[in-house]
Design an enzyme around this catalytic site. Structure first.
Site, PDB file in Angstrom:
ATOM      1  N   HIS A   1      19.437   6.579  59.067  1.00 13.79           N
ATOM      2  CA  HIS A   1      18.629   7.752  59.402  1.00 13.79           C
ATOM      3  C   HIS A   1      18.977   8.261  60.793  1.00 13.79           C
ATOM      4  O   HIS A   1      19.616   7.562  61.586  1.00 13.79           O
ATOM      5  CB  HIS A   1      17.136   7.404  59.352  1.00 13.79           C
TER       6      HIS A   1
ATOM      7  N   ARG B   1      10.328 -10.148  62.900  1.00  9.31           N
ATOM      8  CA  ARG B   1      10.947  -9.453  64.031  1.00  9.31           C
ATOM      9  C   ARG B   1      10.052  -8.286  64.439  1.00  9.31           C
ATOM     10  O   ARG B   1       9.538  -7.556  63.596  1.00  9.31           O
ATOM     11  CB  ARG B   1      12.334  -8.946  63.642  1.00  9.31           C
TER      12      ARG B   1
END
Length: 728
Positions: A657, A719
């Site tokens: 993206h 994460r």
């Protein structure tokens, strides 16, 4: 030859004049009354010694019969002592005697000027003059009118020939607590006695300056390497400055400068007098210090406070710890600190919130612990809103060797400090002429001040002597800090403030929030210095200087920004909030309600952190952006700033993206290999990946046009990253 003769004649005349002056000054004696050697008396002696006055003190070791000391109402004891002392000087026709108070008096000039002005008065006895009549106002009508100057007699200072002074006091048969001023006033108001003794008043303050009723008239006059008090009303330079009545604090202020204790040319000339050096002293031989810690309200950065306490360059085994924690909010932090470090101190006493001990009572308890222990050499009182950033602070204060001393502390960017330079008539704050200069460091020294707070060092010997009977932290209806200062002043103990070093600063508690898990995160506006210390990476300044910025991919910059604590607290704050998005395209949090590239995240505005985050971007990211992308300037505006969570079973990665930004900040909030495996960022156009993000380091890269990228899969663990789309 003729020139040589003229020079020789001139030298002889100057030598003869000097001998005459010396002889004249030999015929001057200063008498004063001091029943005990207070700090005010030592100041008086120091100013006298500066000008080589010969001083004889009367009454040392006697009890003072009137409350308030020799400068208080009463004073008959002074007349008795003077009368006795004058007996051996009664026949010394040439001897001039100056009789002055001592606890609240300083000399501004020397014997030569004093004697010259006395001789110009053409009287055998000259009394100081005052604006106010005391103690009997009914006698006002009997005073001679004065066309210009002070009209009324003041007994705190007078000068005269010894035989004349003997006549003056010969009739004294009063009690020790009778008024000396009334006695002298009645003699002066008797025309026959006034003429017989030849008494006059120093109407224009040429010799004596009584400060009561004259505060607006007196200013400091800085001359080259010398300081005088100038009377603006009469344009005179008095020799003797007397803080009579309620003006003792003003003589304390003037005494910081007069006669040459601080000048613009020399700075402080007495700051190194009487020091107590700690150099070369082994740890075991250092003075024992009781440290009193007071947590009286919710206070930010308490973890930093304890860390700074631990980092003081003073052995813990010579320190005892007393902690009063009023706040349930801080109970766990205090207990954790003591569990980890309490054993390092000689002893520890904790009074927690469950005891419900009042502030003043707790402070009295701390002082009493030192007072009652003969081995306690110093009591070091520190409030939790003090950021003591100088590790040598305790040593520096001890070495200054004062009964009571405080280091200067100010609030960031403000004139707010932990001292007052003056008091108003009702005992509250008033700004002294030198306050701003002291706060801003334009005048550096050790200052006698009327009020200190937050942090101070008291000698144990003072607690066991001058302050032994005092309930220090109660006084009328005053708060504990003002009560402490009022009680110390009342015992004629000086409070000093030093700004010779940068000791630290005061925290602002005004807007501290306690509704979050980690409230310090919200302090970037109120306490920016401490916020930076706690949350900004120690190597950020190297990055800003261009010495620690890496370029792992084209136009992608990598640099340290957050501390471990910042990363951990931001993650914990988000997990505590807990309302993670679902990771689908529908998102009511953004304009339009549709997210093209969804993540599982929490926005900064959801935890009301967007103002603080914007401040962080402006203060720490924008300067780096402008260095790394020359010619680009940013105000760090953003629509989207959020923390993303990647988990293998939730959302492990992110599709390719472009970001909706001019540039993007991506900060790793935990550590690869320990907290998770996999992860990272790949820039497709450059076929370049950052696979091992460093905790606390930021990736900065262009957003919507050039840097097409994807989030690489997280294969194990969780994460976290903090992302900002800047300048959308």
């Amino acid at each position: 030859m003729r020139s040589l003769l003229l020079l020789a004649s001139l030298a002889w005349l100057l030598l003869a004049q000097a001998k005459d002056d010396a002889k004249l000054e030999d015929n001057l004696l200063v008498l004063t009354v001091a029943t005990k050697e207070t700090e005010g008396f030592r100041r008086f002696k120091r100013s006298a010694q500066f000008f080589n006055y010969k001083i004889q003190s009367l009454g040392l070791g006697e009890d003072w019969s009137a409350a308030g000391g020799p400068s208080a109402a009463g004073g008959g004891q002074k007349v008795r002592l003077l009368k006795k002392a004058l007996k051996k000087y009664a026949d010394k026709e040439d001897l001039v005697i100056l009789f002055v108070d001592s606890y609240d008096v300083v000399f501004a000039s020397g014997p030569r000027e004093l004697l010259k002005k006395f001789q110009q008065a053409k009287s055998r006895v000259v009394f100081s003059a005052e604006e106010l009549i005391y103690p009997d106002r009914r006698l006002e009508a009997k005073y001679p009118t004065v066309p210009d100057g002070k009209r009324f007699l003041g007994s705190g200072g007078f000068i005269g020939y010894a035989p004349s002074l003997s006549k003056l006091v010969a009739e004294w048969e009063g009690q020790d607590n009778d008024s000396d001023q009334l006695f002298y006033t009645k003699i002066f108001l008797d025309p026959e006695k006034r003429e017989q003794i030849n008494i006059s008043l120093d109407h224009r303050c040429r010799i004596f300056q009584n400060l009561d009723g004259a505060l607006d008239e007196v200013v400091l006059k800085f001359e080259m390497g010398h300081v005088r008090a100038r009377n603006l009303a009469y344009d005179t330079l008095p020799v003797v400055i007397h803080g009579n009545g309620p003006t003792k604090l003003q003589v304390n202020y003037l005494g910081n400068y007069i006669p040459r204790f601080w000048t613009f040319e020399t700075g402080c000339t007495v700051c190194d007098e009487g020091l107590r050096s700690l150099k070369g002293i082994g740890d075991e031989a250092l003075p024992t210090v009781l440290v009193g810690v007071f947590i009286e309200q919710p206070t930010p950065f308490l973890s930093l406070f304890f860390r700074r306490l631990l980092h003081l360059r003073y052995p813990q085994k010579q320190m005892r710890l007393f902690i009063h924690n009023q706040e349930q909010h801080h109970k766990l932090q205090v207990e954790q600190f003591l569990a980890e470090h309490g054993g390092e101190y000689q002893s520890v006493k904790l009074v927690g919130p469950e005891v419900r001990m009042a502030n003043a009572d707790a402070r009295n308890m701390g002082a009493d612990l030192c007072r009652q222990d003969q081995t306690c050499t110093y009591y070091f009182s520190v409030d939790a809103d003090v950021a003591l950033t100088e590790p040598n602070s305790l040593r520096l204060l001890i070495e200054q060797n004062k009964n009571v001393i405080a280091p200067l502390m100010t609030r960031h960017g403000r004139l707010w400090s932990n001292f007052w330079g003056a008091l108003s008539a009702d005992g509250y704050y008033a700004r002294s002429e030198d306050y701003v200069d002291i706060v801003q460091g334009r005048r550096v020294g050790v200052w006698n001040v009327p009020y200190i707070s937050n942090i101070y060092l008291i000698k144990g010997s003072a607690l066991r002597a001058e302050l032994r009977h005092v309930d220090l932290f109660h006084y009328s209806k005053l708060d504990p800090d003002m009560s402490f200062c009022a009680n110390v002043r009342q015992q004629e103990v000086f409070m000093f403030l030093t700004n010779r070093h940068t000791f630290g600063h005061l925290l602002s508690l005004d807007n501290y929030q306690t509704t979050h898990l980690h409230n310090d995160l919200w302090e970037v506006f109120s306490n920016p210095q401490d916020w930076k210390e706690k949350y900004i990476h120690e190597n950020y300044t190297k990055a800003l200087a261009g010495k620690l910025v890496e370029t792992p991919c084209p136009d992608v910059y990598w640099f340290p920004i957050f501390t471990e604590v910042a990363c951990d607290e931001l993650v914990e704050e988000m997990e505590h909030y807990g309302q993670w998005s679902l990771g689908d395209n529908k998102d009511n949090r953004i304009q339009g309600g549709y997210e093209n590239v969804p993540t599982i995240d929490i926005h900064m505005n959801q935890i009301t952190f967007e103002r603080e985050w914007h401040k962080f971007l402006v203060e720490y990211i924008a300067p780096l952006t402008e260095k790394l992308y020359p010619g680009y300037y940013t105000k760090a505006q953003f629509d989207l700033a959020f923390v993303v969570r990647y988990k293998p079973d939730e959302q492990p990665s992110l599709m390719p993206h472009h970001d909706a930004s001019t540039f993007t900040i991506n900060i790793a909030l935990n550590r690869v290999g320990e907290d998770y495996e996999g992860g990272g960022c790949r820039f497709l156009r450059y076929n370049c990946s950052v696979r091992a993000p460093r905790k606390g380091w930021a990736l900065m890269h262009p957003g919507r046009l050039t840097h097409y990228h994807e989030g690489l899969p997280t294969t194990k663990g969780t994460r976290y990253i903090a992302v900002s789309f800047v300048d959308p």
